[in-house]
Design a protein around this motif. Structure first.
Motif, PDB file in Angstrom:
ATOM      1  N   LYS A 125      -0.151   1.623   8.470  1.00 52.20           N
ATOM      2  CA  LYS A 125      -1.151   1.337   7.422  1.00 52.20           C
ATOM      3  C   LYS A 125      -0.547   1.303   6.020  1.00 52.20           C
ATOM      4  CE  LYS A 125      -4.860   3.714   9.917  1.00 52.20           C
ATOM      5  NZ  LYS A 125      -5.384   5.065  10.073  1.00 52.20           N
ATOM      6  N   PHE A 126       0.570   1.989   5.821  1.00 47.36           N
ATOM      7  CA  PHE A 126       1.155   2.080   4.472  1.00 47.36           C
ATOM      8  C   PHE A 126       2.598   1.580   4.479  1.00 47.36           C
ATOM      9  CE2 PHE A 126      -2.404   4.965   4.207  1.00 47.36           C
ATOM     10  CZ  PHE A 126      -2.896   4.738   2.926  1.00 47.36           C
ATOM     11  N   ASP A 127       3.006   1.043   3.304  1.00 51.36           N
ATOM     12  CA  ASP A 127       4.369   0.514   3.154  1.00 51.36           C
ATOM     13  C   ASP A 127       5.306   1.527   2.510  1.00 51.36           C
ATOM     14  OD1 ASP A 127       3.521  -2.207   3.961  1.00 51.36           O
ATOM     15  OD2 ASP A 127       2.338  -2.045   2.124  1.00 51.36           O
TER      16      ASP A 127
ATOM     17  N   SER B 123      -1.024   1.931 -10.585  1.00 50.74           N
ATOM     18  CA  SER B 123      -1.101   1.035  -9.427  1.00 50.74           C
ATOM     19  C   SER B 123      -1.871  -0.223  -9.766  1.00 50.74           C
ATOM     20  CB  SER B 123      -1.793   1.661  -8.215  1.00 50.74           C
ATOM     21  OG  SER B 123      -1.793   3.008  -8.263  1.00 50.74           O
TER      22      SER B 123
ATOM     23  N   LYS C  35       0.842  -1.211   0.000  1.00 49.54           N
ATOM     24  CA  LYS C  35       0.000   0.000   0.000  1.00 49.54           C
ATOM     25  C   LYS C  35       0.873   1.256   0.000  1.00 49.54           C
ATOM     26  CE  LYS C  35      -3.889   0.441   2.236  1.00 49.54           C
ATOM     27  NZ  LYS C  35      -4.865   0.493   3.355  1.00 49.54           N
TER      28      LYS C  35
ATOM     29  N   LEU D  68       0.921   5.514  -0.104  1.00 47.48           N
ATOM     30  CA  LEU D  68       0.185   6.774   0.065  1.00 47.48           C
ATOM     31  C   LEU D  68       0.897   7.862  -0.748  1.00 47.48           C
ATOM     32  CD1 LEU D  68      -1.917   8.586   1.549  1.00 47.48           C
ATOM     33  CD2 LEU D  68      -0.258   8.782   3.426  1.00 47.48           C
TER      34      LEU D  68
ATOM     35  N   ILE E 266      -0.760  -3.059  -6.942  1.00 45.86           N
ATOM     36  CA  ILE E 266      -0.638  -2.510  -5.584  1.00 45.86           C
ATOM     37  C   ILE E 266      -1.844  -1.608  -5.288  1.00 45.86           C
ATOM     38  CG2 ILE E 266       1.889  -2.558  -5.531  1.00 45.86           C
ATOM     39  CD1 ILE E 266       1.502   0.656  -5.919  1.00 45.86           C
ATOM     40  N   GLU E 267      -1.970  -1.244  -4.017  1.00 45.47           N
ATOM     41  CA  GLU E 267      -3.046  -0.312  -3.617  1.00 45.47           C
ATOM     42  C   GLU E 267      -2.435   1.066  -3.409  1.00 45.47           C
ATOM     43  OE1 GLU E 267      -5.869  -1.075  -0.279  1.00 45.47           O
ATOM     44  OE2 GLU E 267      -5.137  -3.130  -0.581  1.00 45.47           O
ATOM     45  N   THR E 268      -3.121   2.083  -3.911  1.00 46.82           N
ATOM     46  CA  THR E 268      -2.621   3.446  -3.725  1.00 46.82           C
ATOM     47  C   THR E 268      -3.745   4.343  -3.229  1.00 46.82           C
ATOM     48  OG1 THR E 268      -1.160   3.116  -5.618  1.00 46.82           O
ATOM     49  CG2 THR E 268      -1.434   5.352  -4.887  1.00 46.82           C
ATOM     50  N   GLU E 269      -3.419   5.170  -2.253  1.00 45.91           N
ATOM     51  CA  GLU E 269      -4.356   6.233  -1.853  1.00 45.91           C
ATOM     52  C   GLU E 269      -3.702   7.572  -2.216  1.00 45.91           C
ATOM     53  OE1 GLU E 269      -5.819   6.182   2.227  1.00 45.91           O
ATOM     54  OE2 GLU E 269      -6.152   8.354   2.121  1.00 45.91           O
TER      55      GLU E 269
ATOM     56  N   ASN F  31      -3.405   6.080 -10.498  1.00 47.88           N
ATOM     57  CA  ASN F  31      -4.320   4.969 -10.221  1.00 47.88           C
ATOM     58  C   ASN F  31      -4.175   3.852 -11.261  1.00 47.88           C
ATOM     59  OD1 ASN F  31      -5.482   5.844  -7.815  1.00 47.88           O
ATOM     60  ND2 ASN F  31      -6.911   7.188  -8.892  1.00 47.88           N
TER      61      ASN F  31
END
Ligand code: DQA
Length: 146
Positions: free
Chosen positions: A66-68, A38, A2, A4, A43-46, A35
């Motif tokens: 929460k984020f890597d 990702s 994840k 950010l 992977i997940e991106t916010e 987006n």
């Protein structure tokens, strides 16, 4: 994994602000590009943007556990903010600094980055592609105790 992505003040004005420096594409185009990348990379991106220093500090603190990885363009706060530096130090999440323009070839005050010493990498002058390179760097080095 994840990641950010944080954008600081006035980056919501991309496409309108100084297109000779930042290009004609909008903030929403930037978000779409990140987006799509990702999703392709699995992977997940916010993505977060704020014009307020304290809100950015809150967001970094909230990322703890929460984020890597963090990709951050603190915009003007790059050159002024001890608070953002301290927040990044506090959470010690591997971070890459990004600037759309080549900050080293502009006014002298833009050559100073308070966060650079704690960033794993700094990418500037590559336009929106700098964000993609930053995400790729974090993916490539994931788990390497960066
Ligand atoms: C910027 C460069 C900063 O100096 C400026 O204040 C910004 C954008 C960039 O992406 O090139 O707002 O961070």
């Amino acid at each position: 994994m994840k990641i950010l992505v944080i954008n600081g003040p006035n980056l919501n004005m991309l496409g309108i602000r100084e297109p000779d420096i930042y290009g004609g594409k909008t903030y929403s185009d930037l978000c779409d590009m990140i987006n799509e990348h990702s999703i392709k990379s699995g992977i997940e991106t916010e993505i977060y943007q704020s014009n307020h220093e304290g809100a950015i500090v809150d967001k970094i603190q909230d990322a703890y556990g929460k984020f890597d990885g963090i990709v951050i363009n603190p915009a003007a706060y790059t050159h002024t903010s001890v608070a953002i530096l301290d927040a990044l130090k506090a959470v010690s999440i591997p971070t890459v600094e990004v600037h759309i323009s080549d900050v080293d070839k502009r006014e002298n005050f833009r050559k100073i980055s308070f966060i650079r010493p704690i960033c794993k990498k700094s990418i500037f002058g590559k336009g929106f592609n700098g964000y993609i390179d930053a995400v790729d760097y974090l993916i490539e080095n994931y788990g390497d105790n960066l």
